[in-house]
Design a protein around this motif. Structure first.
Motif, PDB file in Angstrom:
ATOM      1  N   ASN A  98      40.312  37.066  46.294  1.00  0.00           N
ATOM      2  CA  ASN A  98      41.087  37.350  45.087  1.00  0.00           C
ATOM      3  C   ASN A  98      42.174  38.372  45.355  1.00  0.00           C
ATOM      4  O   ASN A  98      43.324  38.198  44.978  1.00  0.00           O
ATOM      5  CB  ASN A  98      40.154  37.902  44.006  1.00  0.00           C
ATOM      6  CG  ASN A  98      40.021  36.932  42.840  1.00  0.00           C
ATOM      7  OD1 ASN A  98      40.952  36.190  42.560  1.00  0.00           O
ATOM      8  ND2 ASN A  98      38.875  36.950  42.194  1.00  0.00           N
TER       9      ASN A  98
ATOM     10  N   LYS B  96      43.886  30.974  46.595  1.00  0.00           N
ATOM     11  CA  LYS B  96      43.556  30.106  45.463  1.00  0.00           C
ATOM     12  C   LYS B  96      42.532  29.030  45.819  1.00  0.00           C
ATOM     13  O   LYS B  96      42.023  28.331  44.955  1.00  0.00           O
ATOM     14  CB  LYS B  96      44.824  29.400  44.956  1.00  0.00           C
ATOM     15  CG  LYS B  96      45.918  30.350  44.485  1.00  0.00           C
ATOM     16  CD  LYS B  96      45.527  30.993  43.154  1.00  0.00           C
ATOM     17  CE  LYS B  96      46.545  32.026  42.703  1.00  0.00           C
ATOM     18  NZ  LYS B  96      45.938  33.355  42.529  1.00  0.00           N
ATOM     19  N   ARG B  97      42.298  28.837  47.105  1.00  0.00           N
ATOM     20  CA  ARG B  97      41.479  27.724  47.569  1.00  0.00           C
ATOM     21  C   ARG B  97      40.469  28.278  48.574  1.00  0.00           C
ATOM     22  O   ARG B  97      40.834  29.040  49.463  1.00  0.00           O
ATOM     23  CB  ARG B  97      42.405  26.702  48.232  1.00  0.00           C
ATOM     24  CG  ARG B  97      41.772  25.447  48.760  1.00  0.00           C
ATOM     25  CD  ARG B  97      42.874  24.500  49.268  1.00  0.00           C
ATOM     26  NE  ARG B  97      42.322  23.305  49.888  1.00  0.00           N
ATOM     27  CZ  ARG B  97      41.968  23.231  51.171  1.00  0.00           C
ATOM     28  NH1 ARG B  97      42.103  24.264  51.982  1.00  0.00           N
ATOM     29  NH2 ARG B  97      41.475  22.097  51.655  1.00  0.00           N
TER      30      ARG B  97
ATOM     31  N   LEU C 162      37.894  29.404  41.256  1.00  0.00           N
ATOM     32  CA  LEU C 162      38.695  28.954  42.399  1.00  0.00           C
ATOM     33  C   LEU C 162      38.190  27.608  42.925  1.00  0.00           C
ATOM     34  O   LEU C 162      36.992  27.307  42.853  1.00  0.00           O
ATOM     35  CB  LEU C 162      38.649  29.994  43.522  1.00  0.00           C
ATOM     36  CG  LEU C 162      39.265  31.366  43.223  1.00  0.00           C
ATOM     37  CD1 LEU C 162      39.148  32.278  44.436  1.00  0.00           C
ATOM     38  CD2 LEU C 162      40.728  31.238  42.797  1.00  0.00           C
TER      39      LEU C 162
ATOM     40  N   ASP D 184      47.285  29.353  51.402  1.00  0.00           N
ATOM     41  CA  ASP D 184      46.605  29.584  50.129  1.00  0.00           C
ATOM     42  C   ASP D 184      45.087  29.623  50.243  1.00  0.00           C
ATOM     43  O   ASP D 184      44.387  29.795  49.262  1.00  0.00           O
ATOM     44  CB  ASP D 184      46.999  28.477  49.137  1.00  0.00           C
ATOM     45  CG  ASP D 184      46.518  27.100  49.583  1.00  0.00           C
ATOM     46  OD1 ASP D 184      46.245  26.930  50.796  1.00  0.00           O
ATOM     47  OD2 ASP D 184      46.393  26.208  48.736  1.00  0.00           O
TER      48      ASP D 184
END
Ligand SMILES: *Cc1c(COP(=O)(O)O)cnc(C)c1O
Length: 398
Positions: A100, A105-106, A129, A184
């Motif tokens: 975080n 995001k992944r 997520l 990401d």
């Protein structure tokens, strides 16, 4: 002193042997992990989740009937009572907070028994997520309940169909994914393995186990240090967590228990500290099972969480320097210990954990020694295996 150096080595083990294309990901993590973990706000959030979400502190339980049987004072550190049923959640909670803060995001992960996959899917749901879990096709078959849990929690489970289709192969797939998605994605590794800083980062998140043992034992037995700590070792994260605050307490014996499968020299084993030689696996210089020309030997154990051909670099160092003792336990010895603990204490342990209990028959100790067994996980996921072998053991006079 047992300490990691700046380049991520414990003595001659560790480091970061990674392909060029992973360099940026690993470097980002290496430069930030300690700083983030030391932020008061991070520390507060981590502690609050461990308490109210995971259910910590886990009890330290004096197992009276087991103690009587062995003639020692045996305490069980109840990691099986954590949310999701094992120690793995300590690390995934820590890493999701870290991801975080790094703006990822992944999330991707590898899993063997499915426990780390479940723990990762859980914290991804918690954080909102996306979650992709790589799992060997063989493990998908033998750990069906955990696969169902991951899907229910919203994760995508992708089968690894190369090699022995178990943990090692799932790890390779996850690394491949990370190379293809460097920006990401955060890779949540589930044990004290992989390139630096993973072994150190995961050990620090798991070190809450030994931190609690110190004050709990002090309250219950009048001293912080036990005589012996016993933990099973797949990659070595529950053992690293249980050993962490005792690493420099020379009077505390550390026992690392590996899976000997059908027997150390049967060709079907995962006893890395006995069979392993120095080499590089998944980005780390450590002990691993390999042929003389460097091909990885397929590991085997009845327990999906222990059949890994390597061992975390911390443990390679502890064993090579004599700081830790290694014990090897066969499938049948582990099963017997699992049935025994169930009857003696009303606790059905994970098959991985059952290996640690079987080691009580192998190690030396003095009467009234304080022995702590790290009860890394509960046995629900292994009930089919326990039931399939039950009659054979009953006939043999369990
Ligand atoms: C995954 C697992 C293990 C093995 O992993 P380590 O990193 O060696 O701790 C041991 N016990 C249980 C219950 C597990 O789920």
């Amino acid at each position: 002193m047992v300490a990691i150096d700046e380049r991520g080595y414990y003595g001659e083990f560790g480091g970061a042997y990674i392909p060029e294309m992973l360099y940026a990901n690993i470097e980002e993590l290496r430069q930030n992990y300690l700083e983030i973990m030391r932020e008061p706000a991070f520390e507060r959030e981590f502690r609050a989740l461990l308490k109210d979400y995971v259910g910590r502190p886990t009890p330290l339980y004096l197992a009276k009937r087991l103690s009587e049987h062995y003639g020692a004072r045996i305490y069980l550190k109840r990691e099986d009572l954590n949310h999701t049923g094992a120690h793995k959640i300590n690390n995934t909670v820590g890493q999701i907070l870290l991801a975080n803060r790094l703006g990822k995001k992944r999330i991707i992960a590898e899993t063997g028994a499915g426990q780390h996959g479940v723990a990762t899917a859980t914290v991804c749901a918690l954080a909102g997520l996306q979650c992709i879990v790589y799992m060997g096709a063989v493990d998908i078959r033998r750990q069906a309940p955990n696969v169902a849990r991951m899907r229910m929690l919203g994760a995508e489970v992708r089968p690894a169909i190369s090699g022995s289709q178990t943990l090692k192969d799932a790890t390779n797939e996850a690394i491949r994914d990370w190379i293809n998605n460097p920006e990401d994605t955060h890779y949540i590794i589930g044990s004290v393995v992989g390139p630096h800083p993973y072994p150190d980062m995961v050990a620090r998140f798991q070190s809450v186990i030994s931190e609690e043992i110190r004050w709990q034992l002090s309250g219950q037995a009048g001293r912080e240090n036990p005589d012996i700590i016993v933990a099973c070792v797949g990659g070595g994260s529950n053992a690293a967590g249980a050993f962490y605050h005792f690493l420099d307490e020379e009077s505390v014996r550390l026992v690392a228990v590996e899976a000997a499968g059908l027997g150390i020299h049967s060709g079907e084993s995962a006893a890395t500290s006995v069979l392993g030689t120095k080499g590089i696996i998944h980005g780390s210089r450590t002990l691993l099972m390999q042929t003389p020309d460097g091909q990885i030997v397929e590991p085997y154990s009845i327990s999906a969480g222990l059949d890994y051909p390597g061992i975390g670099p911390l443990h390679a160092h502890l064993i090579a320097t004599g700081r830790a003792e290694a014990a090897s336990i066969t499938d049948d010895e582990a099963l017997a210990a699992g049935y025994f603990l169930s009857r003696k204490e009303g606790i059905i342990p994970a098959l991985e954990t059952a290996h640690a209990f079987a080691a009580l028959d192998k190690i030396s100790y003095r009467p009234d020694d304080i022995i702590i067994v790290n009860l890394s996980g509960r046995g629900d996921k292994d009930l089919d295996t326990y039931i399939n072998h039950y009659e054979r053991f009953q006939k043999a006079g369990l």
